[in-house]
Design a protein around this motif. Structure first.
Motif: not given
Length: 268
Positions: A174-187, A190-198
């Motif tokens: 099993l591969m585990v990719a370890s990452t957090d998403m957007s850092h230190y932005e408003s909710r 962050a949600a708008q930007k992270d949606k693009l990556a996800i």
């Protein structure tokens, strides 16, 4: 030599009993028959109070074999750009050995991955995943790979090398990719930007993920490990991705003005 914990008592409890209690809270019990066979998972790596539930919920859903290849970003800039550790890890819940056969195959078959312990000394992004993995797989062996910023073409080459080594190994990995998403932005931001990556991960589009995170200036610290894991999973036959959970640090802290985003995904 054995690698000692760098993140215990900061990101997770260093006391074994407290850590066991945390694992029982964070990792739901799922019957083996109900677990998915996965090629890779994407897990967050913040303190357990913030991201542990997302990571635990995700890892509980998959069959975790004895061998797990963990890829995480280099937060400290120490060591090589593609640093593979070969020392066993001393952890509060017991020593975790490195799978030296798979590690040796990766090193032998790669032009750019090198054996390097320095990059691992202070790095938390891989370490915080280990107790979660131990909770669901008591016979855990790991291959830890710390990754710095590299080009997409380098990501593709590394992914091909990893996929070749995994195929050669002939046992489940099993591969585990370890990452957090957007850092230190408003909710909201962050949600708008992270949606693009996800969306790019869900579309099995590693090049799109890489380009989107850079182009939209998304502060996803583990975009390189995630890109590599997604590329390698595609090489190994991945056909679908599921988003298990997305949340942010504001859920725990109550502060939604500056959040860090967390996502758990299963690639199969």
């Amino acid at each position: 030599m054995t690698r000692m914990p760098a993140a215990a008592d900061r990101f997770y409890p260093g006391d074994p009993e407290l850590l066991r209690s945390a694992m029982e809270m964070l990792v739901p019990v799922v019957a083996e028959a109900d677990k998915e066979q996965a090629l890779a998972v994407v897990l967050p790596h913040a303190g357990y109070i913030y991201s542990g539930a997302t990571a635990g919920q995700t890892i509980s859903r998959v069959q975790v074999p004895e061998t797990v290849l963990i890829l995480g970003p280099n937060h400290h800039g120490r060591g090589e750009a593609l640093a593979l550790g070969t020392e066993d890890w001393s952890m509060p819940l017991g020593t975790v050995p490195v799978n030296r056969q798979l590690a040796a195959d990766i090193l032998q078959g790669s032009a750019s991955i090198v054996e390097d312990e320095e990059a691992h000394l202070l790095e938390h992004s891989l370490e915080v995943q280990v107790p979660l993995l131990q909770q669901v797989q008591p016979g855990l062996r790991i291959v830890p790979l710390v990754v710095s910023q590299i080009s997409f073409s380098q990501c593709r080459k590394v992914a091909q090398e990893l996929a070749t080594a995994i195929r050669k190994y002939e046992q489940p990995v099993l591969m585990v990719a370890s990452t957090d998403m957007s850092h230190y932005e408003s909710r909201q931001q962050a949600a708008q930007k992270d949606k693009l990556a996800i969306e790019r991960i869900l579309a099995l589009d590693p090049q799109g993920l890489y380009a989107t995170v850079i182009g939209q200036r998304i502060t996803m610290c583990g975009v390189i490990p995630t890109t590599i894991a997604l590329l390698a999973a595609l090489e190994l036959g991945a056909t679908r991705v599921e988003l298990v959970r997305y949340t942010d640090s504001g859920e725990a802290s109550g502060d939604t003005r500056q959040v860090v985003g967390y996502a758990g995904l299963i690639i199969s």
